[in-house]
Design a protein around this motif. Sequence first.
Motif, PDB file in Angstrom:
ATOM      1  N   ARG A  66      52.769  36.634  10.428  1.00  0.00           N
ATOM      2  CA  ARG A  66      54.093  36.672  11.078  1.00  0.00           C
ATOM      3  C   ARG A  66      54.293  37.972  11.851  1.00  0.00           C
ATOM      4  O   ARG A  66      54.817  37.971  12.971  1.00  0.00           O
ATOM      5  CB  ARG A  66      55.196  36.494  10.046  1.00  0.00           C
ATOM      6  N   ALA A  67      53.875  39.079  11.262  1.00  0.00           N
ATOM      7  CA  ALA A  67      54.006  40.375  11.932  1.00  0.00           C
ATOM      8  C   ALA A  67      53.139  40.425  13.191  1.00  0.00           C
ATOM      9  O   ALA A  67      53.582  40.924  14.235  1.00  0.00           O
ATOM     10  CB  ALA A  67      53.633  41.510  10.981  1.00  0.00           C
ATOM     11  N   ARG A  69      52.136  37.813  14.957  1.00  0.00           N
ATOM     12  CA  ARG A  69      52.753  36.897  15.918  1.00  0.00           C
ATOM     13  C   ARG A  69      53.969  37.537  16.593  1.00  0.00           C
ATOM     14  O   ARG A  69      54.186  37.380  17.791  1.00  0.00           O
ATOM     15  CB  ARG A  69      53.188  35.598  15.234  1.00  0.00           C
ATOM     16  N   ALA A  70      54.757  38.278  15.819  1.00  0.00           N
ATOM     17  CA  ALA A  70      55.926  38.954  16.379  1.00  0.00           C
ATOM     18  C   ALA A  70      55.506  39.974  17.433  1.00  0.00           C
ATOM     19  O   ALA A  70      56.256  40.254  18.363  1.00  0.00           O
ATOM     20  CB  ALA A  70      56.732  39.632  15.276  1.00  0.00           C
TER      21      ALA A  70
END
Length: 76
Positions: A66-67, A69-70
């Motif tokens: 997620r990090a 992708r962010a």
Amino acid sequence: MTGKILIAEDDAILRDYIALGLREQGYLTDAVGSAAALREAALATRFDLWILDRRMPDGDGLEALRALRAGGAMTP
């Protein structure tokens, strides 16, 4: 030339086994044992695929994903 794969797995035996199997199939592999090393490697090198462990001592592979992708990473 086959793709380059990043393996993030804290169990060294499993990590080595996965890497060996992929190398035998012609893939280039890098393997790390922590979420921090995963993030560092993923930002430093272009990979065609990431294989992520869900539970590493310092974090979850999905949280690291997620990090990344962010930050704009789109590696599958």
